[in-house]
Design a protein around this motif. Structure first.
Motif, PDB file in Angstrom:
ATOM      1  N   ASN A 106       0.844  -1.191   0.000  1.00 52.30           N
ATOM      2  CA  ASN A 106       0.000   0.000   0.000  1.00 52.30           C
ATOM      3  C   ASN A 106       0.888   1.254   0.000  1.00 52.30           C
ATOM      4  OD1 ASN A 106      -2.488   1.183   0.032  1.00 52.30           O
ATOM      5  ND2 ASN A 106      -3.029   0.543   2.106  1.00 52.30           N
ATOM      6  N   ILE A 189      -6.351   9.191  -1.667  1.00 51.91           N
ATOM      7  CA  ILE A 189      -7.491   8.719  -0.863  1.00 51.91           C
ATOM      8  C   ILE A 189      -7.004   8.247   0.508  1.00 51.91           C
ATOM      9  CG2 ILE A 189      -9.318   6.947  -0.744  1.00 51.91           C
ATOM     10  CD1 ILE A 189      -9.799   9.140  -2.878  1.00 51.91           C
ATOM     11  N   ASN A 194      -7.213   7.616   5.945  1.00 52.93           N
ATOM     12  CA  ASN A 194      -6.586   6.813   7.005  1.00 52.93           C
ATOM     13  C   ASN A 194      -6.151   7.623   8.231  1.00 52.93           C
ATOM     14  OD1 ASN A 194      -6.901   5.188   4.769  1.00 52.93           O
ATOM     15  ND2 ASN A 194      -5.151   3.910   5.224  1.00 52.93           N
ATOM     16  N   ASN A 204     -14.646   4.798   8.725  1.00 52.69           N
ATOM     17  CA  ASN A 204     -14.519   5.679   7.558  1.00 52.69           C
ATOM     18  C   ASN A 204     -15.747   6.576   7.380  1.00 52.69           C
ATOM     19  OD1 ASN A 204     -12.209   4.228   7.233  1.00 52.69           O
ATOM     20  ND2 ASN A 204     -12.763   3.262   5.296  1.00 52.69           N
ATOM     21  N   VAL A 244     -15.511   7.021  -1.728  1.00 53.52           N
ATOM     22  CA  VAL A 244     -14.869   5.906  -1.008  1.00 53.52           C
ATOM     23  C   VAL A 244     -15.374   5.868   0.436  1.00 53.52           C
ATOM     24  CG1 VAL A 244     -12.668   4.941  -0.207  1.00 53.52           C
ATOM     25  CG2 VAL A 244     -12.826   5.917  -2.499  1.00 53.52           C
ATOM     26  N   THR A 248     -17.203   2.626   1.879  1.00 52.76           N
ATOM     27  CA  THR A 248     -16.519   1.856   2.926  1.00 52.76           C
ATOM     28  C   THR A 248     -16.921   2.373   4.312  1.00 52.76           C
ATOM     29  OG1 THR A 248     -14.575   3.326   2.921  1.00 52.76           O
ATOM     30  CG2 THR A 248     -14.487   1.453   1.413  1.00 52.76           C
ATOM     31  N   SER A 254      -7.213   0.644   7.341  1.00 54.56           N
ATOM     32  CA  SER A 254      -6.069  -0.229   7.642  1.00 54.56           C
ATOM     33  C   SER A 254      -5.149   0.428   8.675  1.00 54.56           C
ATOM     34  CB  SER A 254      -5.299  -0.557   6.360  1.00 54.56           C
ATOM     35  OG  SER A 254      -4.875   0.623   5.732  1.00 54.56           O
TER      36      SER A 254
HETATM   37  C1  LIG Z   1      -9.847   2.867   1.030  1.00 55.34           C
HETATM   38  C2  LIG Z   1      -9.495   2.567   2.494  1.00 55.34           C
HETATM   39  C3  LIG Z   1      -9.432   3.851   3.270  1.00 55.34           C
HETATM   40  C4  LIG Z   1     -10.620   1.702   2.961  1.00 55.34           C
HETATM   41  O1  LIG Z   1     -10.641   1.488   4.328  1.00 55.34           O
HETATM   42  C5  LIG Z   1      -8.165   1.874   2.537  1.00 55.34           C
HETATM   43  O2  LIG Z   1      -7.558   1.611   1.512  1.00 55.34           O
HETATM   44  C6  LIG Z   1      -7.482   1.548   3.807  1.00 55.34           C
HETATM   45  O3  LIG Z   1      -8.132   1.386   4.838  1.00 55.34           O
HETATM   46  O4  LIG Z   1      -6.231   1.428   3.758  1.00 55.34           O
END
Ligand SMILES: CC(C)(CO)C(=O)C(=O)O
Ligand SMILES: NC(=O)C1=CN([C@@H]2O[C@H](COP(=O)(O)OP(=O)(O)OC[C@H]3O[C@@H](n4cnc5c(N)ncnc54)[C@H](OP(=O)(O)O)[C@@H]3O)[C@@H](O)[C@H]2O)C=CC1
Length: 307
Positions: A106, A189, A194, A204, A244, A248, A254
């Motif tokens: 990520n 995003i 986050n 979220n 998003v 979500t 995360s």
């Molecule tokens: C898009 C999102 C914010 C979804 O929870 C995400 O990618 C993460 O939590 O790392």
């Protein structure tokens, strides 16, 4: 064609289980002898709860250490962003110009560092919406069925034929010639959602109450993406972010999950990367800097690493 998967965490076990289940040769590369012994005690099996199923399956899995002599044809790097470079370094001598390296990390920054470490080797970056977690070591739950967008990080080439293995293993993916643009958009995003979920300790969906802060950040992120070569407007970034947040709404991000589990976050590859890039490219970053500093202060309070 055989696959090696570096890191036996949530995504590593998810990919290993699905490839092995489809009888595609796949080996996990574990950190040390201790981890190898732990898997042996489990009969060299992963317990895998597939998406939508109520009982897990035991799936036989090959495992080895980085020092194993077998050449690596296809490597999936499934470590956290902060571990990825060192982990790839540990298997570098097993890679050749015929190898392909797939990065599931990520954020941004680790992918570029790995591409630099591996000149002449095809490096493919991914942005995945799959969701998986471990209930204990080598016990993997596939919690959210998503898809994985993949593309060459440096020189765009046609989709590699080895991805037929993913089709056979029913791993959903999409090939793109513009993965960097997708990684930048995802970075924006993740920068918006986050850290704020950590600061406000919320799901979220509750971020719809923070529109003023999101708007200021969206302006800076749009400037940053445009300066990096991916033109967009603050309105685009804000609208995508709201979408998003709505899609979500019930998710724990995360980063908040990491914090709640007292784990190191990937902050350096999210707000840290965005901030460093905006400083380098000369775009305004006051809101980003405040966000990053507040996040670090919170991590310090919680006794977690600041990077
Ligand atoms: C898009 C999102 C914010 C979804 O929870 C995400 O990618 C993460 O939590 O790392
Ligand atoms: N989990 C998910 O649903 C999703 C995760 N991602 C991203 O994917 C990446 C991986 O995430 P996730 O699977 O959750 O992470 P985990 O923490 O569950 O797994 C990472 C694994 O990497 C291992 N590792 C670290 N260094 C080495 C090394 N040198 N050699 C061998 N193994 C090593 C760790 O081993 P050890 O246990 O020994 O420390 C750990 O098992 C992250 O960047 C994450 O943001 C993206 C989308 C969804």
């Amino acid at each position: 064609m055989s696959w090696h998967i570096l890191g036996p965490g949530s995504l590593g076990c998810l990919w290993a289980a699905r490839l092995s289940q489809a009888h595609i040769p796949a080996s996990l590369i574990l950190r040390n002898q201790h981890r190898l012994a732990a898997l042996q005690r489990q009969g060299n099996q992963i317990s895998y709860l597939a998406y939508g199923q109520s009982s897990p399956l035991d799936i036989a899995i090959n495992a080895q250490l980085a020092s194993h002599p077998q050449p690596i044809e296809r490597l999936i790097v499934a470590c956290k962003a902060y571990d990825a470079v060192a982990a790839v370094e540990s298997v570098k001598t097993r890679l050749s110009s015929n190898s392909g390296v797939f990065l599931l990390q990520n954020g941004m920054g680790s992918q570029q560092a790995i591409a630099q470490l591996l000149p002449g080797i095809r490096v493919i970056a991914a942005s995945s919406t799959e969701g998986a977690f471990l209930t204990q070591p080598f016990h993997c739950t596939h919690a959210g069925q998503g898809t994985t967008l993949l593309g060459d990080l440096v020189h765009t080439q046609p989709e590699p034929t080895c991805l037929r293995d993913w089709q056979q293993a029913q791993i959903s993916y999409q090939w793109t010639d513009t993965i960097l643009a997708a990684l930048w958009r995802k970075l924006a995003i993740n920068c918006l959602i986050n850290p704020l979920t950590v600061l406000y300790q919320c799901k979220n969906g509750q971020l719809t109450q923070q529109t003023e802060r999101l708007t200021a950040l969206a302006h800076e992120l749009a400037q940053l993406l445009s300066a990096a070569g991916y033109p967009c407007t603050a309105e685009d970034v804000f609208a995508q972010c709201l979408q998003v947040i709505q899609n979500t709404a019930q998710n724990t991000s995360s980063m908040l999950q990491d914090v709640l589990n007292q784990r190191r976050t990937e902050i350096s590859y999210i707000t840290g990367f965005a901030l460093a890039q905006s400083q380098q490219l000369g775009t305004s970053h006051r809101a980003l800097l405040d966000l990053h500093s507040q996040l670090q202060a919170r991590l310090q309070q919680l006794g977690l690493p600041l990077d």
